[in-house]
Design a protein around this motif. Structure first.
Motif, PDB file in Angstrom:
ATOM      1  N   SER A  55       0.773  -1.176   0.128  1.00  0.00           N
ATOM      2  CA  SER A  55      -0.026   0.009  -0.024  1.00  0.00           C
ATOM      3  C   SER A  55       0.787   1.300  -0.035  1.00  0.00           C
ATOM      4  CB  SER A  55      -1.100   0.197   1.094  1.00  0.00           C
ATOM      5  OG  SER A  55      -0.447  -0.130   2.396  1.00  0.00           O
ATOM      6  N   HIS A  56       2.000   1.347   0.620  1.00  0.00           N
ATOM      7  CA  HIS A  56       2.817   2.321   0.749  1.00  0.00           C
ATOM      8  C   HIS A  56       3.421   2.817  -0.700  1.00  0.00           C
ATOM      9  CE1 HIS A  56       6.965   0.657  -0.068  1.00  0.00           C
ATOM     10  NE2 HIS A  56       6.328  -0.424   0.662  1.00  0.00           N
ATOM     11  N   THR A  57       3.229   2.001  -1.906  1.00  0.00           N
ATOM     12  CA  THR A  57       3.542   2.611  -3.105  1.00  0.00           C
ATOM     13  C   THR A  57       2.594   3.675  -3.778  1.00  0.00           C
ATOM     14  OG1 THR A  57       2.713   0.800  -4.342  1.00  0.00           O
ATOM     15  CG2 THR A  57       4.867   0.418  -3.494  1.00  0.00           C
ATOM     16  N   PHE A  58       1.421   3.669  -3.064  1.00  0.00           N
ATOM     17  CA  PHE A  58       0.481   4.378  -3.708  1.00  0.00           C
ATOM     18  C   PHE A  58       0.611   5.842  -2.528  1.00  0.00           C
ATOM     19  CE2 PHE A  58      -0.528   0.301  -5.124  1.00  0.00           C
ATOM     20  CZ  PHE A  58      -0.814   0.918  -6.445  1.00  0.00           C
ATOM     21  N   SER A  59       0.236   7.232  -3.228  1.00  0.00           N
ATOM     22  CA  SER A  59       0.209   8.178  -2.534  1.00  0.00           C
ATOM     23  C   SER A  59      -1.134   8.393  -1.455  1.00  0.00           C
ATOM     24  CB  SER A  59       0.314   9.499  -3.349  1.00  0.00           C
ATOM     25  OG  SER A  59      -0.734   9.514  -4.317  1.00  0.00           O
ATOM     26  N   GLU A  60      -2.090   7.839  -1.945  1.00  0.00           N
ATOM     27  CA  GLU A  60      -3.352   7.701  -1.224  1.00  0.00           C
ATOM     28  C   GLU A  60      -3.830   6.263  -1.126  1.00  0.00           C
ATOM     29  OE1 GLU A  60      -6.253  10.718  -2.147  1.00  0.00           O
ATOM     30  OE2 GLU A  60      -4.649  11.957  -3.179  1.00  0.00           O
ATOM     31  N   GLU A  61      -4.442   6.035   0.295  1.00  0.00           N
ATOM     32  CA  GLU A  61      -5.005   4.985   0.348  1.00  0.00           C
ATOM     33  C   GLU A  61      -5.984   4.488  -0.623  1.00  0.00           C
ATOM     34  OE1 GLU A  61      -7.400   3.543   4.335  1.00  0.00           O
ATOM     35  OE2 GLU A  61      -5.200   2.932   4.575  1.00  0.00           O
ATOM     36  N   VAL A  62      -6.919   5.549  -1.131  1.00  0.00           N
ATOM     37  CA  VAL A  62      -7.988   5.226  -2.095  1.00  0.00           C
ATOM     38  C   VAL A  62      -7.613   4.661  -3.397  1.00  0.00           C
ATOM     39  CG1 VAL A  62      -8.259   7.813  -2.670  1.00  0.00           C
ATOM     40  CG2 VAL A  62     -10.211   6.300  -2.628  1.00  0.00           C
ATOM     41  N   LEU A  63      -6.419   5.224  -3.403  1.00  0.00           N
ATOM     42  CA  LEU A  63      -5.721   4.779  -4.908  1.00  0.00           C
ATOM     43  C   LEU A  63      -5.456   3.261  -4.812  1.00  0.00           C
ATOM     44  CD1 LEU A  63      -3.576   7.726  -5.801  1.00  0.00           C
ATOM     45  CD2 LEU A  63      -5.832   7.102  -6.639  1.00  0.00           C
ATOM     46  N   TYR A  64      -4.905   2.981  -3.866  1.00  0.00           N
ATOM     47  CA  TYR A  64      -4.334   1.514  -3.514  1.00  0.00           C
ATOM     48  C   TYR A  64      -5.663   0.521  -3.432  1.00  0.00           C
ATOM     49  CZ  TYR A  64      -2.566  -2.262  -1.095  1.00  0.00           C
ATOM     50  OH  TYR A  64      -2.163  -3.895  -1.035  1.00  0.00           O
ATOM     51  N   PHE A  65      -7.015   1.125  -3.031  1.00  0.00           N
ATOM     52  CA  PHE A  65      -7.980   0.266  -2.928  1.00  0.00           C
ATOM     53  C   PHE A  65      -8.645   0.193  -4.310  1.00  0.00           C
ATOM     54  CE2 PHE A  65      -8.717   1.362   1.819  1.00  0.00           C
ATOM     55  CZ  PHE A  65      -8.005   0.194   2.380  1.00  0.00           C
ATOM     56  N   GLN A  66      -8.199   1.253  -5.146  1.00  0.00           N
ATOM     57  CA  GLN A  66      -8.769   1.085  -6.460  1.00  0.00           C
ATOM     58  C   GLN A  66      -7.939   0.389  -7.294  1.00  0.00           C
ATOM     59  OE1 GLN A  66      -8.758   5.301  -7.924  1.00  0.00           O
ATOM     60  NE2 GLN A  66     -10.577   5.673  -7.035  1.00  0.00           N
ATOM     61  N   TYR A  67      -6.865   0.140  -7.072  1.00  0.00           N
ATOM     62  CA  TYR A  67      -5.803  -0.953  -7.926  1.00  0.00           C
ATOM     63  C   TYR A  67      -6.301  -1.999  -7.354  1.00  0.00           C
ATOM     64  CZ  TYR A  67      -1.731  -3.898  -7.314  1.00  0.00           C
ATOM     65  OH  TYR A  67      -0.830  -4.906  -7.322  1.00  0.00           O
ATOM     66  N   LEU A  68      -6.394  -2.435  -5.900  1.00  0.00           N
ATOM     67  CA  LEU A  68      -7.024  -3.906  -5.511  1.00  0.00           C
ATOM     68  C   LEU A  68      -8.355  -4.073  -6.174  1.00  0.00           C
ATOM     69  CD1 LEU A  68      -6.129  -3.973  -1.617  1.00  0.00           C
ATOM     70  CD2 LEU A  68      -4.876  -4.753  -3.544  1.00  0.00           C
ATOM     71  N   ILE A  69      -9.229  -3.375  -6.473  1.00  0.00           N
ATOM     72  CA  ILE A  69     -10.450  -3.547  -7.072  1.00  0.00           C
ATOM     73  C   ILE A  69     -10.008  -3.908  -8.434  1.00  0.00           C
ATOM     74  CG2 ILE A  69     -12.591  -2.457  -7.959  1.00  0.00           C
ATOM     75  CD1 ILE A  69     -12.914  -1.219  -5.157  1.00  0.00           C
ATOM     76  N   GLY A  70      -9.252  -3.330  -9.171  1.00  0.00           N
ATOM     77  CA  GLY A  70      -8.850  -3.716 -10.530  1.00  0.00           C
ATOM     78  C   GLY A  70      -8.400  -4.939 -10.744  1.00  0.00           C
ATOM     79  N   VAL A  71      -7.620  -5.236  -9.720  1.00  0.00           N
ATOM     80  CA  VAL A  71      -6.923  -6.600  -9.460  1.00  0.00           C
ATOM     81  C   VAL A  71      -7.793  -7.781  -9.506  1.00  0.00           C
ATOM     82  CG1 VAL A  71      -5.279  -8.043  -8.462  1.00  0.00           C
ATOM     83  CG2 VAL A  71      -4.444  -5.941  -9.002  1.00  0.00           C
ATOM     84  N   LEU A  72      -8.675  -7.428  -8.439  1.00  0.00           N
ATOM     85  CA  LEU A  72      -9.628  -8.469  -8.142  1.00  0.00           C
ATOM     86  C   LEU A  72     -10.726  -8.686  -9.423  1.00  0.00           C
ATOM     87  CD1 LEU A  72     -10.498  -7.526  -4.436  1.00  0.00           C
ATOM     88  CD2 LEU A  72      -9.037  -9.411  -5.085  1.00  0.00           C
ATOM     89  N   ARG A  73     -11.083  -7.614  -9.964  1.00  0.00           N
ATOM     90  CA  ARG A  73     -11.935  -7.927 -11.159  1.00  0.00           C
ATOM     91  C   ARG A  73     -11.172  -8.547 -12.436  1.00  0.00           C
ATOM     92  NH1 ARG A  73     -14.352  -1.766 -11.275  1.00  0.00           N
ATOM     93  NH2 ARG A  73     -16.101  -2.109  -9.511  1.00  0.00           N
ATOM     94  N   MET A  74     -10.095  -8.197 -12.673  1.00  0.00           N
ATOM     95  CA  MET A  74      -9.263  -8.870 -13.622  1.00  0.00           C
ATOM     96  C   MET A  74      -9.041 -10.475 -13.356  1.00  0.00           C
ATOM     97  SD  MET A  74      -5.328  -7.643 -15.080  1.00  0.00           S
ATOM     98  CE  MET A  74      -4.428  -8.329 -13.423  1.00  0.00           C
ATOM     99  N   ASN A  75      -8.849 -10.684 -12.350  1.00  0.00           N
ATOM    100  CA  ASN A  75      -8.875 -12.122 -11.852  1.00  0.00           C
ATOM    101  C   ASN A  75     -10.075 -12.726 -11.555  1.00  0.00           C
ATOM    102  OD1 ASN A  75      -5.915 -13.033 -11.527  1.00  0.00           O
ATOM    103  ND2 ASN A  75      -5.958 -10.962 -10.538  1.00  0.00           N
ATOM    104  N   LYS A  76     -11.247 -11.913 -12.014  1.00  0.00           N
ATOM    105  CA  LYS A  76     -12.594 -12.456 -11.583  1.00  0.00           C
ATOM    106  C   LYS A  76     -12.871 -13.098 -10.447  1.00  0.00           C
ATOM    107  CE  LYS A  76     -12.666 -13.174 -16.654  1.00  0.00           C
ATOM    108  NZ  LYS A  76     -13.168 -14.063 -17.651  1.00  0.00           N
ATOM    109  N   TYR A  77     -12.504 -12.416  -9.365  1.00  0.00           N
ATOM    110  CA  TYR A  77     -12.916 -12.667  -8.163  1.00  0.00           C
ATOM    111  C   TYR A  77     -13.887 -11.818  -7.413  1.00  0.00           C
ATOM    112  CZ  TYR A  77      -8.285 -15.112  -6.989  1.00  0.00           C
ATOM    113  OH  TYR A  77      -7.327 -16.149  -7.208  1.00  0.00           O
ATOM    114  N   ILE A  78     -14.105 -10.758  -8.172  1.00  0.00           N
ATOM    115  CA  ILE A  78     -15.371 -10.065  -7.878  1.00  0.00           C
ATOM    116  C   ILE A  78     -15.980  -9.693  -9.246  1.00  0.00           C
ATOM    117  CG2 ILE A  78     -14.873  -9.035  -5.768  1.00  0.00           C
ATOM    118  CD1 ILE A  78     -13.975  -6.550  -7.060  1.00  0.00           C
ATOM    119  N   PRO A  79     -17.417  -9.473  -9.623  1.00  0.00           N
ATOM    120  CA  PRO A  79     -17.692  -8.926 -10.705  1.00  0.00           C
ATOM    121  C   PRO A  79     -17.480  -7.574 -11.250  1.00  0.00           C
ATOM    122  CG  PRO A  79     -19.351  -9.110  -8.999  1.00  0.00           C
ATOM    123  CD  PRO A  79     -18.317  -9.733  -8.473  1.00  0.00           C
ATOM    124  N   PRO A  80     -17.580  -7.593 -12.438  1.00  0.00           N
ATOM    125  CA  PRO A  80     -17.164  -6.238 -13.294  1.00  0.00           C
ATOM    126  C   PRO A  80     -18.107  -5.146 -12.739  1.00  0.00           C
ATOM    127  CG  PRO A  80     -18.217  -7.768 -15.049  1.00  0.00           C
ATOM    128  CD  PRO A  80     -18.122  -8.309 -13.830  1.00  0.00           C
TER     129      PRO A  80
END
Length: 129
Positions: A102-127
């Motif tokens: 998470s420290h590689t992102f300037s804001e925590e909200v950006l980190y959570f957006q990154y994680l949502i993208g990763v989870l969607r890409m891996n089809k762990y959560i729906p689009p």
């Protein structure tokens, strides 16, 4: 469907809360997830409980204990034993992903957006709908 992270802390009480959320919402559990990363050359993990949306809601909550557990492949700790016990109790598997810290992102909200993208890409959560 909206997916939103709900951040819990890194301590035991926060982990207990996540475990209790899983026990009281067994019918809503979508997935239990372990996100592995490295922080200052130390392998750490986050635990994420993903629940199905409440009826009639359209928000999929993702409860996260962020980077608060030593990665079990490095050393199994009491915290990880609590998670394993929950998986056995509820007869669910824990899925694992390697992610950026998470420290590689300037804001925590950006980190959570990154994680949502990763989870969607891996089809762990729906689009996004």
């Amino acid at each position: 469907m909206i997916q939103r992270f709900i951040k819990l802390g890194e301590g035991y009480n926060d982990l207990y809360e996540l475990l209790e959320l899983a026990r009281t919402n067994t019918e809503r559990i979508h997935m239990l997830l372990q996100l592995d990363t490295t922080i200052a050359e130390r392998p750490m993990s986050s635990v994420v409980l993903i629940l199905q949306p409440a009826s009639p809601g359209k928000m999929m909550p993702l409860y996260i204990c962020l980077e608060g557990i030593l990665n079990p492949s490095y050393k199994e700790t009491e915290r990880y034993h609590l998670i394993k016990k929950l998986c056995e109790e509820l007869e669910i598997n824990i899925h694992r992903l390697e992610v950026k810290p998470s420290h590689t992102f300037s804001e925590e909200v950006l980190y959570f957006q990154y994680l949502i993208g990763v989870l969607r890409m891996n089809k762990y959560i729906p689009p996004l709908q």
